[in-house]
Structures are given as C-alpha cells and as structure tokens.
Design an enzyme around this catalytic site. Structure first.
Site, mmCIF file in Angstrom:
data_model
loop_
_atom_site.group_PDB
_atom_site.id
_atom_site.type_symbol
_atom_site.label_atom_id
_atom_site.label_comp_id
_atom_site.label_asym_id
_atom_site.label_seq_id
_atom_site.Cartn_x
_atom_site.Cartn_y
_atom_site.Cartn_z
ATOM 1 N N GLY A 131 50.627 -13.052 52.051
ATOM 2 C CA GLY A 131 49.494 -12.181 51.789
ATOM 3 C C GLY A 131 48.519 -12.109 52.946
ATOM 4 O O GLY A 131 47.622 -12.950 53.069
ATOM 5 N N LEU A 132 48.692 -11.098 53.797
ATOM 6 C CA LEU A 132 47.770 -10.880 54.917
ATOM 7 C C LEU A 132 47.113 -9.504 54.814
ATOM 8 O O LEU A 132 45.896 -9.389 54.840
ATOM 9 C CB LEU A 132 48.512 -11.009 56.250
ATOM 10 N N GLY A 138 44.715 -3.328 57.679
ATOM 11 C CA GLY A 138 46.127 -3.492 57.965
ATOM 12 C C GLY A 138 46.311 -3.832 59.427
ATOM 13 O O GLY A 138 46.607 -4.971 59.797
ATOM 14 N N SER A 139 46.078 -2.848 60.294
ATOM 15 C CA SER A 139 46.219 -3.081 61.736
ATOM 16 C C SER A 139 45.137 -3.998 62.289
ATOM 17 O O SER A 139 45.292 -4.528 63.387
ATOM 18 C CB SER A 139 46.186 -1.741 62.486
ATOM 19 N N TRP A 163 50.471 -4.133 49.640
ATOM 20 C CA TRP A 163 51.757 -3.895 50.314
ATOM 21 C C TRP A 163 52.464 -5.217 50.620
ATOM 22 O O TRP A 163 52.980 -5.421 51.713
ATOM 23 C CB TRP A 163 51.583 -3.060 51.589
ATOM 24 N N ILE A 164 52.507 -6.084 49.618
ATOM 25 C CA ILE A 164 53.066 -7.421 49.785
ATOM 26 C C ILE A 164 54.491 -7.447 49.235
ATOM 27 O O ILE A 164 54.701 -7.379 48.016
ATOM 28 C CB ILE A 164 52.201 -8.481 49.080
ATOM 29 N N CYS A 239 53.591 -15.844 62.637
ATOM 30 C CA CYS A 239 54.585 -15.622 61.579
ATOM 31 C C CYS A 239 55.111 -14.196 61.648
ATOM 32 O O CYS A 239 56.323 -13.954 61.494
ATOM 33 C CB CYS A 239 53.979 -15.888 60.214
ATOM 34 N N GLU A 364 54.261 -4.521 59.701
ATOM 35 C CA GLU A 364 54.317 -5.565 60.732
ATOM 36 C C GLU A 364 54.011 -4.999 62.119
ATOM 37 O O GLU A 364 54.649 -5.325 63.116
ATOM 38 C CB GLU A 364 55.663 -6.298 60.685
#
Length: 385
Positions: A131-132, A138-139, A163-164, A239, A364
C-alpha cells in the site's frame, strides 16, 4: 520463426534458466491459458491460483531463504515473461507478492517478521499486498496523506490507499505512512480493527486481477508491526525497482504472445487466394514486431546480467520499463490489425494484452515519470521537482 530464435536469444541462457522457463511455460499452457480469457471476461481471478503458483515456486523466487527458491535475476525475469505471455494479471500477482510484499519484508523486516510471513507467502498459503499509492498521490508518493502517530508503545494509522493489487485478498499488507520521523512501513494483518479493503470494479484493463482500495481508520498496531529497516521514501521506492525489473521481462512476454497469435493467424487466413502472410504489408508488420520483441528481450537480458553483478541502477530499470512497455503495447496493437475484425474477440490475445498494457504503462511509474528519471540521469537536473 519465433522472434527470439531469429536473434538466437535462447543461446544466451544457461541450462537452469532454460529449464525454469520451460517449467513455467508448460504449467501455464496446461493449467492457466485455457481459462484466462474467461477470467478476463468475468473480471475475476480464482483465489486458488496463489497456492498453485506457490507450488510452482515462482513466488519470491529471486529471494534467498525462508522458503524462497533463491534463483537468479534472469530466471525470475524469464518466469515473468512466461506469466505475462498468458496475462498481465498473473505477472502482476507474482510481482506484487514477491517483489513488493515479500521483498519489503525480506529487505526491511525483523527476523520475527520474516519467519512469520515469508514461508507462507512463498508457498501461496498467504497473500500480500503493498500500500503506497493514494487517491491524490501516485507519481508523487512523497505527498502521501496516510499518517502513523505514536501513542504510547503503539502506532495508530489513518489514511487511504488505492489501485492496490491483491488488496482484498491480502492476509498482510505492507502499508507506507508518514510519521514525525519520515516515511515508515508497517505490516497490517487482515482482520486488524479499522482496516478494510474494497475491490475496484468496472475496469477495462487488468480484469483478471484483484485491484482494491485500502482504508485505515484508527488502525492500532504494536511497534513490532513496523518494518525496522525501512527509513524514508527510499525504502518503498527500492521495492518498486524490484517489481519494475519483472515488468521489463513481462512486457516482452505480452508482445511475444501477441506476435505469435498474429503470425499463426496470418499463415492460416486466406484472402485473394493466398494466406495474408504472403502480402508485403503483413510481412512488414511481422518484421517490425519481431525486431521490437528481439530488442526488448536483449535489453531485458542485459539488465538481468547487470543486476546479477550488483550494478543495476534505478535509471537503468526506468530505461527498461519505458522501452519495453511502450514497445509491447505497440506490438499488441499492430498484431490486432493483422487479425482484422476477429482481433476484437477474446478468442485471440492481442487486444487483451493491449488493454492490460495500458495499466502496465501507468503503474509503478508512468512513462512520463520514467522519461524524467532518464532526463535526470542524463543531465543531472531533476525536472520533476
């Protein structure tokens, strides 16, 4: 001729790497490929796939110890190639499980956290998520609003992640939150009071994948839930680099499968009394796709060897993701044109791959962010700040 064979790329692999790739490909062909179009249409992925992929040995396969296989970076990349050749949703599950959830624990967790979670995650007996990303960040993850506040010996978390991948399946979530001491990571087990997950529906992409929103409302955790080695935003970003590496290979798989579908169709489809593969325009399309696939595969293999030597830099991963995902989505779209009207059917994979790659293009690190990362590396000037 297969695009990889055209450039003799298999000769660059070792015996063990070829064996791992073949094992993954055989399993997916027999057990997954016949069902994946139906899963995509239904917008669902069966939960039992986690244990099956655990038995296959691909979950956290590039990590050492704790039930993980400890394979080379190249072997892991080739597994990602074969997974995404079937569907991006499969590769996303494996990437999030192994390179985000498991890697965050393996790299930054305590010995107790590693022993508790890594063997179960490697076996697919438990599912993890990461969860980030937040609704408004987002960016720019540095702007995250999720907060963790110390209360006595505990931490209390409040915030929302979105969006996980694997979110509602997760037995444990690695959640990143801002604190008075900077960004920190926490392991949040399923069932913790105040922690909930809601699936995101209505997706036009990554339909054979679980995508969720995480809500943390006064989630109280002991300090033992904190990842002790994770200090600052560099921890979650490292990560993401692990997961992006898998995407570099995975995108080649999606492109390769799209090419094969188009080439097979072109050899069988007859128009004007000959197969459409005999037409110059079709051959131009096939040749261009084959070169894009071969170039992407060579780039992926080179970056894998650099990673194995311990020299891989974030900007190099950005170059691989940017090049290979943009190339793959171009190949998938071009392959669809060879299929004509049949190309919009789920009986053929290219448009499904193209739809999925729209997500891969964004998550990502968007293409724009990776362009700026390369610009920063080339000029020394961070244009996104």
């Amino acid at each position: 001729m297969d695009p990889l064979e055209l450039l003799d790329i298999p000769s660059l692999l070792g015996d063990e790497e070829r064996d791992i790739r073949s094992t993954v490909e055989r399993y997916l062909t027999a057990e997954v490929r016949p069902h994946v179009a139906g899963w995509f249409e239904a917008g669902a992925l069966p939960r039992e796939i986690a244990r099956e992929l655990g038995r296959l040995g691909v979950l956290g396969m590039h990590l050492e110890g704790y039930g993980c296989a400890g394979t080379s970076a190249t072997a892991y990349g080739l597994a990602c190639l074969e997974l995404e050749a079937v569907d991006s949703g499969l590769r996303s599950f494996v990437s999030v499980q192994g390179s985000l959830s498991m890697f965050s624990i393996w790299k930054y967790g305590s010995e107790e956290q590693k022993r508790e979670w890594l063997p179960r995650l490697a076996a697919g007996e438990a599912v993890g998520c990461f969860g980030l990303t937040e609704p408004d960040f987002g960016s720019n993850p540095a702007g995250m609003r999720t907060r963790a506040v110390r209360q006595g010996g505990d931490w209390v978390l409040d915030g929302t992640k979105t969006w996980i991948t694997n979110g509602s399946w997760a037995d444990v979530a690695t959640v990143w939150a801002g604190t008075d001491e900077g960004v920190r990571g926490f392991l949040v087990p399923r069932g913790t009071p105040g922690f909930s997950a809601r699936d995101i529906t209505g997706k036009l992409s990554m339909r054979a994948s679980v995508t969720s929103e995480l809500v943390l409302a006064g989630v109280r955790l002991p300090d033992s839930a904190r990842l002790p080695g994770a200090r600052g935003l560099g921890a979650p970003l490292s990560c993401l680099d692990e997961a992006r590496f898998g995407i570099v290979f995975g995108a080649v798989g999606a492109a390769l499968d799209s090419y094969r579908a188009a080439a097979d169709y072109a050899g069988a489809r007859v128009q004007f009394d000959k197969p459409i593969a005999a037409f110059q325009l079709t051959q131009r399309k096939l040749a261009s796709m084959a070169l894009a696939i071969g170039t992407g595969a060579l780039l992926a293999l080179h970056l894998a060897r650099v990673k194995e030597a311990g020299r891989l830099e974030p900007a190099q991963i950005s170059a691989g993701k940017l090049n290979n995902v943009e190339a793959a989505i171009g190949v998938a779209r071009e392959a669809r044109t060879i299929l004509g009207a049949n190309g919009i059917s789920l009986a053929y994979s290219p448009l499904r791959h193209a739809n999925n790659l729209e997500s891969v293009l964004t998550y990502e690190g968007t293409s724009e962010i990776h362009v700026l990362a390369l610009g920063h590396a080339l000029t020394g000037i961070p244009a996104y700040r």
